[in-house]
Every structure is written in C-alpha cells, then in structure tokens.
Design a protein around this motif. Structure first.
Motif, PDB file in Angstrom:
ATOM      1  N   HIS A 259      -0.897  -1.473   2.283  1.00  0.00           N
ATOM      2  CA  HIS A 259      -0.292  -0.177   1.967  1.00  0.00           C
ATOM      3  C   HIS A 259       0.554   0.284   3.137  1.00  0.00           C
ATOM      4  O   HIS A 259       0.462  -0.254   4.240  1.00  0.00           O
TER       5      HIS A 259
ATOM      6  N   GLY B 155       2.005   3.672   5.450  1.00  0.00           N
ATOM      7  CA  GLY B 155       1.799   5.051   5.868  1.00  0.00           C
ATOM      8  C   GLY B 155       3.130   5.597   6.346  1.00  0.00           C
ATOM      9  O   GLY B 155       3.891   4.895   7.023  1.00  0.00           O
TER      10      GLY B 155
ATOM     11  N   ASP C 228      -2.713   7.600   7.394  1.00  0.00           N
ATOM     12  CA  ASP C 228      -2.211   7.653   6.020  1.00  0.00           C
ATOM     13  C   ASP C 228      -2.361   6.304   5.332  1.00  0.00           C
ATOM     14  O   ASP C 228      -2.853   6.213   4.207  1.00  0.00           O
ATOM     15  N   ALA C 229      -1.967   5.233   6.007  1.00  0.00           N
ATOM     16  CA  ALA C 229      -2.035   3.896   5.420  1.00  0.00           C
ATOM     17  C   ALA C 229      -3.480   3.455   5.176  1.00  0.00           C
ATOM     18  O   ALA C 229      -3.802   2.920   4.116  1.00  0.00           O
TER      19      ALA C 229
ATOM     20  N   LYS D  15      -4.915   5.334   2.208  1.00  0.00           N
ATOM     21  CA  LYS D  15      -4.408   4.818   0.931  1.00  0.00           C
ATOM     22  C   LYS D  15      -5.116   3.517   0.558  1.00  0.00           C
ATOM     23  O   LYS D  15      -5.443   3.301  -0.609  1.00  0.00           O
ATOM     24  N   CYS D  16      -5.345   2.653   1.537  1.00  0.00           N
ATOM     25  CA  CYS D  16      -6.065   1.400   1.263  1.00  0.00           C
ATOM     26  C   CYS D  16      -7.490   1.693   0.792  1.00  0.00           C
ATOM     27  O   CYS D  16      -7.954   1.135  -0.203  1.00  0.00           O
TER      28      CYS D  16
ATOM     29  N   SER E 215      -8.683   4.406  -0.498  1.00  0.00           N
ATOM     30  CA  SER E 215      -8.739   5.114  -1.781  1.00  0.00           C
ATOM     31  C   SER E 215      -8.674   4.127  -2.944  1.00  0.00           C
ATOM     32  O   SER E 215      -9.264   4.370  -4.001  1.00  0.00           O
ATOM     33  N   GLN E 216      -8.000   3.000  -2.771  1.00  0.00           N
ATOM     34  CA  GLN E 216      -7.952   1.998  -3.825  1.00  0.00           C
ATOM     35  C   GLN E 216      -9.313   1.322  -4.016  1.00  0.00           C
ATOM     36  O   GLN E 216      -9.575   0.748  -5.062  1.00  0.00           O
TER      37      GLN E 216
ATOM     38  N   ARG F 134     -10.744  13.183  -3.508  1.00  0.00           N
ATOM     39  CA  ARG F 134      -9.450  13.042  -4.178  1.00  0.00           C
ATOM     40  C   ARG F 134      -9.473  13.578  -5.601  1.00  0.00           C
ATOM     41  O   ARG F 134      -8.463  14.019  -6.119  1.00  0.00           O
TER      42      ARG F 134
END
Length: 173
Positions: A28, A30, A55-56, A59-60, A62-63, A71
């Motif tokens: 991902h 960021g 941020d990156a 995002k990783c 959260s997947q 979230r």
C-alpha cells in the motif's frame, strides 16, 4: 512557480503468515502533504515521512481487519465502548471471578432499569430512543444466553407502552 504543493509518498510492503503458513504480502501507499501553501505563505511539514509511513501501515493492516471496529465507527457507540472497557477490566483484575460477578450484577441492574424506563416513557420519541439504545446494547452481548429472551421482553414492553401512549394521544385529541 509550477506548483503550490508537494506530497510525500511512500510505498510499503507488509508481509505476514497466512492461515496456511504461507508468507503473504500486502502493498500500500501512504501520502502526506509535505509542502503546502496557505494564506500565510508556504509551509513545510517535516513529519511528512513519518505520517506517510503510519498511513501506509494503517492501510495494510486495515485490509487484514485490524481496528475494524474503529473504522466501522463502533467506538461512536457508548455501549460498544463500555463492553470493551468491561472486557479489559476483567483481563486486568486480580480476582477475575469477582470482576465478572460485579459486571454481571451491573448488567442485571441495567436490564431492570431500562425495562422500567421503557415502561414509563413519556413520549413515542423517548420510547423509540430507549428501545433502539437497549437493542444495540443487547446485540453486543454475544455471550449472553438470555439475550433473545431479553430482546423479546423489551419489545413487548415497548409495544405495550406504545399502545398506551397512542391511546392517550387519541384521548387528548
């Protein structure tokens, strides 16, 4: 001048072991504004690389389902927050049995108080809000074997009070 802003971008590859024991990777990006212009002039954010990394990674993760409750906005629900706090309290308690018993007693007290409030609601709006709040809290009690029975009891109390309030409104009209 060609641009008024510059963005810091970072690509991250996060690896983990899957259920099958295989190494899997999530990639991902960021992004964080590094140089921006506002009404006061140009500003530089020297923490942009750190923010992009956060941020990156977020995002990783959260997947993979990490922090899904955050979230999904579940922490906006006070009942959800209180359930998580109760679980954390039991985990920290030296006497876990005593902590569970105390929380169970508080839950029984809440059940009785909420049933009383539903039965004495002064308006249809108040009744609906109390009922919705109670159902949300009961939905969070996944381990309560009597959860469905409590839901039925609350629904019957709500329906009875609703009928009383509607009758009173018709009588007043």
């Amino acid at each position: 001048m060609l641009a008024h802003a510059q963005v810091h971008t970072l690509k991250v590859a996060l690896w983990y072991l899957g259920d099958d024991g295989e190494r899997k990777t999530i990639t991902h990006y960021g992004h964080t504004p590094f140089i921006t212009q506002n009404r006061f002039g140009i500003s530089t954010d020297f923490d942009a690389p750190k923010k992009s990394l956060t941020d990156a990674i977020g995002k990783c993760l959260s997947q993979l389902g990490f922090s899904a409750d955050v979230r999904l906005g579940l922490y906006d629900d006070i009942h959800y927050v209180n359930e998580r706090l109760g679980e954390a309290e039991i985990e920290r308690a030296e006497d876990k049995i005593e902590a569970k018993e105390r929380l169970a007693a508080e839950y029984r007290e809440w059940l009785a108080e909420t049933l009383h409030l539903i039965g004495t609601a002064q308006s249809l709006n108040e009744l609906q809000q109390l009922y919705k709040s109670a159902m949300r809290k009961l939905d969070l009690r996944q381990n309560d074997p009597e959860r469905e029975a409590h839901k039925i009891k609350f629904t019957r109390a709500k329906d009875a009070r609703k009928a009383d309030l509607e009758d009173a409104m018709e009588g007043a009209a």
